[in-house]
Design an enzyme around this catalytic site. Structure first.
Site, short mmCIF file in Angstrom:
data_model
loop_
_atom_site.label_atom_id
_atom_site.label_comp_id
_atom_site.label_asym_id
_atom_site.label_seq_id
_atom_site.Cartn_x
_atom_site.Cartn_y
_atom_site.Cartn_z
N ASP A 17 -1.88 -11.50 5.05
CA ASP A 17 -3.45 -11.57 5.11
C ASP A 17 -3.78 -13.07 5.65
O ASP A 17 -5.04 -13.03 5.78
CB ASP A 17 -4.34 -11.12 3.93
CG ASP A 17 -3.96 -9.59 3.86
OD1 ASP A 17 -3.73 -8.92 4.79
OD2 ASP A 17 -4.26 -9.11 2.52
N GLN A 36 0.90 -1.20 -0.15
CA GLN A 36 0.09 -0.01 0.14
C GLN A 36 0.90 1.41 0.06
O GLN A 36 0.60 2.21 -0.66
CB GLN A 36 -0.96 0.14 1.07
CG GLN A 36 -1.95 -1.03 1.12
CD GLN A 36 -2.89 -1.31 2.26
OE1 GLN A 36 -3.10 -0.43 3.16
NE2 GLN A 36 -3.65 -2.01 2.28
#
Ligand code: S3P
Length: 434
Positions: free
Chosen positions: A315, A169
């Site tokens: 994740d 990100q």
């Protein structure tokens, strides 16, 4: 997503899962497809877009920035790129860190003003890691480390940025801002993070080079519209895959799963644990490698999970911890500090959930140890509003001795709106209850 809904979901011990299902579109690639198309010259078409709450937050944000984004059919969108304008009101990024950080980067080089905001979870997540490099490039930000934040975009200069965290990100925010900056732009990460932004930028005509952990933008930075195809999400496929590994007698196949090496740390780890996982018919789709993944019930063994693998499975720790709860022996995971900054403090949420289900587990500041066996289940797990915690513990309940309930199951729609029908299709006994 109504975060105050009292509904719960319950997973009951299930018999062997079977069948073939298609993986839902990848969330990371879906955000990028919309945002890059919104920065390109001309009209792009996207197929296979994941229409989850997070991705729809990005689509809404782009419209607020004056971009035309139209849905023609399920998963099929048309986006007309061009200059962005100041939105009339705050940009609501919902639960999505990717939306907030990538949109900040993409917007930073336009002469516009925007306030970024999000839900209660997103308002607690660190944003300085993304806006500090953008501010060093010349954008102005008002606010603290967290949302809401006001951006004043302007002409940007280049940057040579050493990121303290391996975060796609952060890297992507800088690269997207860099498209509109003058001068060299490069980002160095401690270990490589997912590279979907780089792959898509190249496909749309920008010059991007990667040398080890350094990514550089070249002189050619304008994007042309493209037809973009979103591959299946390995992070979502992970839930039915682990379900099949732990429910005796299971044999399932998930088709079209992206197997980009920056995303498949979980598959590598599960194989080391003795999982019967096969990648079938590897092929390219939309610039990414995909395969059909066949998973069969396997007696798993505890392993030591290398800290260097964290970025490639960031994740997947909630569902890995569930796999570890059914393995013989102990699984040790380290280097997990980043888990504390996700949709919840995931390290704490995983530990609480495991303990509630009778699984021996211990956590350090950035480590987790799980001793496997046959989990008791029979608990209500607090998801802390985190979609991946909810899905992971529902999977645990399919193979435990007693049913497992989770709160706030509606949050699953942030990443995997079809989780319930897909899992039920392969035979999982899942129910939504008031
Ligand atoms: C994402 C990057 C990862 C990941 C998130 C999606 C992305 O976050 O956890 O779910 O799309 O770039 P970080 O880059 O903050 O590690």
């Amino acid at each position: 997503v109504d975060s105050f809904s009292p509904a719960r979901a319950c997973a009951f011990p299930s018999r062997g899962l079977a069948g073939t299902v298609t993986a839902p579109g990848d969330k990371s690639v879906s955000h990028r497809a919309l945002i890059l198309a919104a920065l390109a010259e001309g009209e792009s078409r996207i197929a296979g877009l994941l229409e989850s709450a997070d991705v729809l937050a990005t689509a809404r944000a782009l419209r607020a920035f004056g971009v035309a984004a139209e849905r023609d059919a399920p998963g099929c969108w048309r986006v007309q790129g061009g200059a962005w304008r100041s939105p009339a009101g705050p940009i609501d990024c919902g639960n999505s860190g990717t939306a907030a950080r990538l949109l900040m980067g993409a917007a930073a080089g336009f002469p516009i003003e925007a306030v970024f905001d999000g839900d209660a979870s997103l308002r607690h997540r660190p944003m300085r890691r993304a806006f500090a490099p953008l501010a060093a490039m010349g954008a102005r930000f008002e606010g603290g480390d967290c949302l809401p934040l006001r951006l004043r975009g302007r002409s940007l200069r280049g940057i040579s940025y050493q990121s303290p965290v391996a975060s796609a990100q952060v890297k992507s925010a800088i690269l997207l801002a860099g498209l509109r900056a003058e001068g060299p732009v490069e980002v160095t990460e401690p270990t490589p993070s997912r590279d979907h932004t780089e792959i898509m930028l190249r496909a749309m005509g920008a010059e991007v080079t990667t040398e080890g952990t350094i990514v550089r933008l070249g002189a050619r930075r304008s994007l042309r519209a493209a037809d973009l195809l979103v591959p299946g999400d390995p992070s979502s496929a992970a839930f039915p895959i682990v379900a099949a590994l732990i429910v005796p007698g299971s044999d399932i196949t998930i088709t079209g799963v992206m197997v980009n090496t920056t995303r498949i740390g979980l598959f590598d780890t599960l194989r080391e644990m003795g999982a019967d996982l096969q990648l079938i018919d590897e092929r390219m789709m939309g610039g990414e490698r995909v395969a059909d993944v066949r998973a069969r019930f396997s007696q798993l063994q505890g392993v030591e999970v290398p800290g260097g693998r964290v970025a490639a499975m960031i994740d997947e720790y909630p569902i890995l911890a569930v796999a570890a709860a059914f393995a013989q022996g102990t699984t040790r995971m380290s280097g997990l500090a980043e888990l504390r900054h996700k949709e919840s403090d995931r390290l704490a949420a995983i530990l609480c959930g495991l303990q509630a289900c009778g699984v021996p587990a211990e956590a350090g500041d950035d480590s987790l140890t799980v001793t496997g066996g046959m989990p008791e289940g029979g608990a209500v797990v607090a998801t802390e509003g985190d979609h991946r915690i909810a899905m992971a513990f529902l999977v645990l309940g399919l193979a435990a001795r007693k049913p497992v309930r989770v709160d706030r199951p509606e949050m699953i729609a942030t990443s995997f709106p079809d989780f319930f029908p897909l899992m039920q299709h392969i035979g999982a006994r899942l129910e939504l209850t008031p």
